[in-house]
Enzyme design. Structure first.
Site, PDB file in Angstrom:
ATOM      1  CG  HIS A  49      -0.220  -0.078   2.525  1.00  0.00           C
ATOM      2  ND1 HIS A  49      -0.178  -1.211   3.298  1.00  0.00           N
ATOM      3  CD2 HIS A  49       0.520   0.838   3.186  1.00  0.00           C
ATOM      4  CE1 HIS A  49       0.534  -0.993   4.375  1.00  0.00           C
ATOM      5  NE2 HIS A  49       0.985   0.240   4.329  1.00  0.00           N
TER       6      HIS A  49
HETATM    7  C1  T46 Z   1       3.062   0.827   6.722  1.00  0.00           C
HETATM    8  C2  T46 Z   1       3.899  -0.385   6.911  1.00  0.00           C
HETATM    9  C3  T46 Z   1       5.375  -0.082   6.934  1.00  0.00           C
HETATM   10  C4  T46 Z   1      -3.422  -0.863  14.032  1.00  0.00           C
HETATM   11  O1  T46 Z   1      -4.441  -1.152  14.694  1.00  0.00           O
HETATM   12  N1  T46 Z   1      -2.717   0.261  14.327  1.00  0.00           N
HETATM   13  C5  T46 Z   1      -1.589   0.613  13.648  1.00  0.00           C
HETATM   14  O2  T46 Z   1      -0.982   1.641  13.967  1.00  0.00           O
HETATM   15  C6  T46 Z   1      -1.152  -0.228  12.554  1.00  0.00           C
HETATM   16  C7  T46 Z   1       0.082   0.141  11.748  1.00  0.00           C
HETATM   17  C8  T46 Z   1      -1.883  -1.351  12.264  1.00  0.00           C
HETATM   18  N2  T46 Z   1      -3.003  -1.654  13.005  1.00  0.00           N
HETATM   19  C9  T46 Z   1      -3.712  -2.908  12.688  1.00  0.00           C
HETATM   20  C10 T46 Z   1      -4.433  -2.907  11.357  1.00  0.00           C
HETATM   21  C11 T46 Z   1      -4.346  -4.345  10.932  1.00  0.00           C
HETATM   22  O3  T46 Z   1      -5.431  -5.058  11.489  1.00  0.00           O
HETATM   23  O4  T46 Z   1      -2.755  -3.954  12.637  1.00  0.00           O
HETATM   24  C12 T46 Z   1      -3.064  -4.867  11.594  1.00  0.00           C
HETATM   25  C13 T46 Z   1      -1.901  -5.017  10.641  1.00  0.00           C
HETATM   26  O5  T46 Z   1      -1.705  -3.783   9.912  1.00  0.00           O
HETATM   27  P1  T46 Z   1      -1.272  -3.744   8.380  1.00  0.00           P
HETATM   28  O6  T46 Z   1      -1.843  -4.898   7.664  1.00  0.00           O
HETATM   29  O7  T46 Z   1      -1.602  -2.381   7.848  1.00  0.00           O
HETATM   30  O8  T46 Z   1       0.323  -3.929   8.514  1.00  0.00           O
HETATM   31  P2  T46 Z   1       1.429  -3.827   7.381  1.00  0.00           P
HETATM   32  O9  T46 Z   1       2.640  -4.443   7.950  1.00  0.00           O
HETATM   33  O10 T46 Z   1       0.943  -4.319   6.069  1.00  0.00           O
HETATM   34  O11 T46 Z   1       1.685  -2.233   7.190  1.00  0.00           O
HETATM   35  C14 T46 Z   1       2.180  -1.451   8.258  1.00  0.00           C
HETATM   36  C15 T46 Z   1       1.426  -0.134   8.367  1.00  0.00           C
HETATM   37  O12 T46 Z   1       0.018  -0.390   8.464  1.00  0.00           O
HETATM   38  C16 T46 Z   1       1.662   0.785   7.197  1.00  0.00           C
HETATM   39  O13 T46 Z   1       1.194   2.087   7.494  1.00  0.00           O
HETATM   40  O14 T46 Z   1       3.475   1.753   6.043  1.00  0.00           O
HETATM   41  O15 T46 Z   1       3.569  -1.167   8.058  1.00  0.00           O
END
Ligand code: T46
Length: 138
Positions: A49
């Site tokens: 993303h």
């Molecule tokens: C990015 C890359 C480097 C939260 O509740 N709070 C938070 O601050 C974050 C980051 C995530 N979440 C929850 C949302 C999802 O249910 O944690 C779960 C995993 O998040 P996500 O699938 O977005 O994780 P990544 O590793 O794909 O991405 C993250 C960040 O979301 C994003 O902003 O730039 O790390």
């Protein structure tokens, strides 16, 4: 594409190492959130993303991983292997994190609180956001 990787000064002595990060001095934005990921399963790719506004700095504070940065025109792969190195990731950059070592801890300093509405999860929408005709890519 210019990759901005900060190399911070570890304060080492005979007890070990310490790295200090202060907003505006070391980090070019107000730190509104810190999150980290660990126990990453072998072979997974995270991210996929971009963001509308969020700026971040990524640190692999333990172990290693790779980050693919894509501005819509060009892609760069950046290894993160040192706990004192931070990779700046601007909002309008598609990112993927992969090749995590089993002991990897990826810590992120973020300029904004968590906001799902700030995510661009569709690659064609991302290309539109950065002003590129989606016919030419991916
Ligand atoms: C990015 C890359 C480097 C939260 O509740 N709070 C938070 O601050 C974050 C980051 C995530 N979440 C929850 C949302 C999802 O249910 O944690 C779960 C995993 O998040 P996500 O699938 O977005 O994780 P990544 O590793 O794909 O991405 C993250 C960040 O979301 C994003 O902003 O730039 O790390």
């Amino acid at each position: 594409m210019q990759v901005v990787k900060y190399v911070f000064q570890p304060h080492g002595d005979n007890r070990g190492q310490l790295v200090s990060l202060e907003e505006y001095t070391d980090i070019p934005f107000e730190i509104k959130r810190v999150y980290y990921m660990y126990d990453t399963i072998e072979g997974v790719v995270r991210g996929h993303h971009a963001h509308k506004n969020l700026q971040q700095i990524l640190f692999c504070v333990h172990g290693s991983c790779k980050v693919l940065l894509d501005n819509g025109k060009e892609k760069k792969i950046v290894p993160l292997e040192k706990p004192y190195e931070g990779l700046y990731v601007a909002n309008n950059m598609w990112r993927e994190m992969y090749d995590f070592s089993p002991d990897a801890v990826l810590m992120v300093l973020a300029s904004e609180p968590y906001n799902e509405a700030d995510y661009i999860r569709d690659y064609d929408e991302f290309l539109k956001f950065v002003g590129i005709d989606s016919g030419r890519n991916k």
